[in-house]
Design a protein around this motif. Sequence first.
Motif, mmCIF file in Angstrom:
data_model
loop_
_atom_site.group_PDB
_atom_site.id
_atom_site.type_symbol
_atom_site.label_atom_id
_atom_site.label_comp_id
_atom_site.label_asym_id
_atom_site.label_seq_id
_atom_site.Cartn_x
_atom_site.Cartn_y
_atom_site.Cartn_z
ATOM 1 N N PRO A 131 39.926 49.182 69.130
ATOM 2 C CA PRO A 131 39.962 49.180 67.654
ATOM 3 C C PRO A 131 39.489 47.865 67.025
ATOM 4 C CG PRO A 131 41.983 50.106 68.545
ATOM 5 C CD PRO A 131 41.212 49.578 69.715
ATOM 6 N N TRP A 132 39.556 46.763 67.767
ATOM 7 C CA TRP A 132 39.155 45.480 67.192
ATOM 8 C C TRP A 132 37.669 45.212 67.348
ATOM 9 C CZ3 TRP A 132 37.314 43.652 71.645
ATOM 10 C CH2 TRP A 132 38.006 43.910 72.839
ATOM 11 N N GLN A 133 36.939 46.134 67.974
ATOM 12 C CA GLN A 133 35.513 45.877 68.238
ATOM 13 C C GLN A 133 34.741 45.578 66.958
ATOM 14 O OE1 GLN A 133 32.618 47.800 67.519
ATOM 15 N NE2 GLN A 133 31.168 46.849 68.929
ATOM 16 N N LEU A 134 35.015 46.358 65.905
ATOM 17 C CA LEU A 134 34.267 46.189 64.652
ATOM 18 C C LEU A 134 34.529 44.813 64.032
ATOM 19 C CD1 LEU A 134 32.428 47.585 62.544
ATOM 20 C CD2 LEU A 134 34.507 48.307 61.375
ATOM 21 N N THR A 135 35.771 44.384 64.069
ATOM 22 C CA THR A 135 36.127 43.065 63.530
ATOM 23 C C THR A 135 35.410 41.966 64.316
ATOM 24 O OG1 THR A 135 38.289 44.011 63.055
ATOM 25 C CG2 THR A 135 38.082 41.614 62.879
ATOM 26 N N LEU A 136 35.414 42.113 65.640
ATOM 27 C CA LEU A 136 34.748 41.122 66.486
ATOM 28 C C LEU A 136 33.250 41.071 66.184
ATOM 29 C CD1 LEU A 136 35.550 39.178 68.782
ATOM 30 C CD2 LEU A 136 34.841 40.947 70.402
ATOM 31 N N LEU A 137 32.660 42.246 66.000
ATOM 32 C CA LEU A 137 31.227 42.336 65.676
ATOM 33 C C LEU A 137 30.918 41.613 64.361
ATOM 34 C CD1 LEU A 137 28.457 43.844 66.313
ATOM 35 C CD2 LEU A 137 29.327 45.697 64.913
ATOM 36 N N GLN A 138 31.768 41.848 63.367
ATOM 37 C CA GLN A 138 31.532 41.211 62.063
ATOM 38 C C GLN A 138 31.710 39.699 62.150
ATOM 39 O OE1 GLN A 138 34.275 43.691 59.941
ATOM 40 N NE2 GLN A 138 32.688 45.139 59.286
ATOM 41 N N LEU A 139 32.711 39.254 62.936
ATOM 42 C CA LEU A 139 32.909 37.818 63.113
ATOM 43 C C LEU A 139 31.732 37.199 63.867
ATOM 44 C CD1 LEU A 139 36.715 37.680 63.984
ATOM 45 C CD2 LEU A 139 35.615 36.802 61.920
ATOM 46 N N HIS A 140 31.240 37.925 64.877
ATOM 47 C CA HIS A 140 30.106 37.436 65.662
ATOM 48 C C HIS A 140 28.897 37.196 64.758
ATOM 49 C CE1 HIS A 140 27.579 37.177 69.353
ATOM 50 N NE2 HIS A 140 26.663 37.782 68.619
ATOM 51 N N LYS A 141 28.632 38.139 63.871
ATOM 52 C CA LYS A 141 27.478 38.013 62.971
ATOM 53 C C LYS A 141 27.680 36.865 61.984
ATOM 54 C CE LYS A 141 26.187 42.859 63.316
ATOM 55 N NZ LYS A 141 26.146 44.158 62.639
ATOM 56 N N SER A 142 28.880 36.783 61.417
ATOM 57 C CA SER A 142 29.148 35.739 60.424
ATOM 58 C C SER A 142 29.073 34.346 61.053
ATOM 59 C CB SER A 142 30.523 35.959 59.788
ATOM 60 O OG SER A 142 30.556 37.201 59.111
ATOM 61 N N PHE A 143 29.752 34.188 62.190
ATOM 62 C CA PHE A 143 29.750 32.876 62.837
ATOM 63 C C PHE A 143 28.394 32.562 63.466
ATOM 64 C CE2 PHE A 143 34.402 33.137 62.527
ATOM 65 C CZ PHE A 143 34.655 31.856 62.068
ATOM 66 N N GLY A 144 27.629 33.603 63.782
ATOM 67 C CA GLY A 144 26.268 33.380 64.265
ATOM 68 C C GLY A 144 25.430 32.687 63.214
ATOM 69 N N LEU A 145 25.637 33.055 61.978
ATOM 70 C CA LEU A 145 24.901 32.378 60.897
ATOM 71 C C LEU A 145 25.387 30.932 60.742
ATOM 72 C CD1 LEU A 145 22.732 33.066 58.608
ATOM 73 C CD2 LEU A 145 24.678 32.599 57.137
ATOM 74 N N VAL A 146 26.694 30.724 60.894
ATOM 75 C CA VAL A 146 27.234 29.358 60.859
ATOM 76 C C VAL A 146 26.560 28.519 61.951
ATOM 77 C CG1 VAL A 146 29.316 27.961 61.207
ATOM 78 C CG2 VAL A 146 29.448 30.093 59.885
#
Lengths: 329, 179
Positions: B38-53
């Motif tokens: 269930p946390w996969q989507l949250t992890l994906l969104q964090l990965h994308k956001s922090f990838g930009l950081v």
Amino acid sequence: MAQAVSWWRYALVGVLVGALALAFYVAATGFPSSKVDAQDFVDLQQGATPHEGFRRAHAKGFCVAGDFVSSGALADYSTATLFAAGSTPLQGRISIAGNNPMAPDLKAPVRSLALSIETAAGDVWRTAMNTPPVMAVRHPQDFYQQLVALGNGTIQQFFAEHPESATFREWAAGYRASGSFATEVYHSINAFYLVAANGERQAVRWRAVPRAELVDTVPAEFADSDDALQQEFTARLREQPVVFDLVFTLAEASDDETDPTVLWPAARTEIVAGQIVLRSATAQLEGDCNAINFDPLVLPDGMAPTADKILRARSAAYAESYRRRAREQ
Amino acid sequence: MSKVPQFSRAARWLHWSMALLLLSLLFAGLTMVRALEPWQLTLLQLHKSFGLVALVLVLIRLWVRMRTQAPALPADLAAWQRVSARLSHIGLYACMLAMPVSGYLMQNAAGRPLEVFGVLTLPALLEVDLAVYGMLREVHGWVALAFIVLILVHVAAALQHGLIRRDGVLQTMTGRRRP
């Protein structure tokens, strides 16, 4: 070197670097856990000989395009701009279940309508709707076992061991496939939240309800073709657009929006969000839908996923199937 | 020959914060492409956001690296080790750039909106194209693998300097080097 180096210093370097390498290995493979992952799912779906370049599930289908004409009736429930009154262009795909892109249309147990609705501002809503209104199971690990059971002929035993499949079985027993993709009801299956401007969440499911008059069987002129339903749909579109009402069902406090195996009571409030108007159809490899991964977790601002475990598992599995066929282009 | 005893404060800060960030991004990436949790989507969104950081940080870091002096390697270090150090550092920077750029562009090619921390939607720089997505997705995966190998080499070399040679090179980045 200036100093003598004792053995434990070499050992320490080895242990530290080895531990980091091992951590990467575990993250990449999941070992030692034997839990089913997205790769296992797609391996199972594609079978022993994958049809390269095609989707691993729902491999046979075609692209459609048209508009979502919103009535504005959901505007109070969701800030998503596509629910304001007005029209938003959509790309879609109509398909049948299975991994064979050449399968006969009329043999498939499940039919699907997937949509990608994109506003001018770049907000995207994707939904993959199927003819069944519910799932047979609640967990992705069980869904994997269900697919295994379907493949090896033990599905009745599987259902017996999974009493949560009762609603699904009841639907399957009463469902009669119609003679046209245009006269099926397509369900979101999983529930989502509409998020209002004040942050309030309303759990909903939706379904596409055909405006066209029900046809029980495929017209004789198409019935012998493996592409009977595709041909019927294309012929139908030459006469007029194919229209569905997009009907939202609002959950109440007593409904569990995280459980995809149960239907909500028929008395629940329903709101027609607008119409899905399909105006054109294109062979899938030539159509715009071919590049789209209809991941139902692609949601615009104003919509959010529930904690439904099946829903949450869909993103990774869809991405793996998408990656494989993209690599084969 | 460089005269500074150690990396600048800015360089050290960027190195260690990015080390933490990039390891987290790599582990998140390897996990989220498999997980049905269930946390996969949250992890994906964090990965994308922090990838930009990470993309913003690596640009700052390259700027800092070019503007400040790096400490010299010990004079007795073998030539092949000097060349290896130079090449692996260039490789690490190349990976730091290629990861977020390929990640960003592959989302564009897939027609998926890129939201940063749920507040900012980034513009699409590429048209939707399945074959282009396929290429970029594989690049993202292969660069990740090369990055992991280079990180392991980098960590092994740093520990070799710190624990075996004890020549002060590790301290140029930990900030404990005496002038």
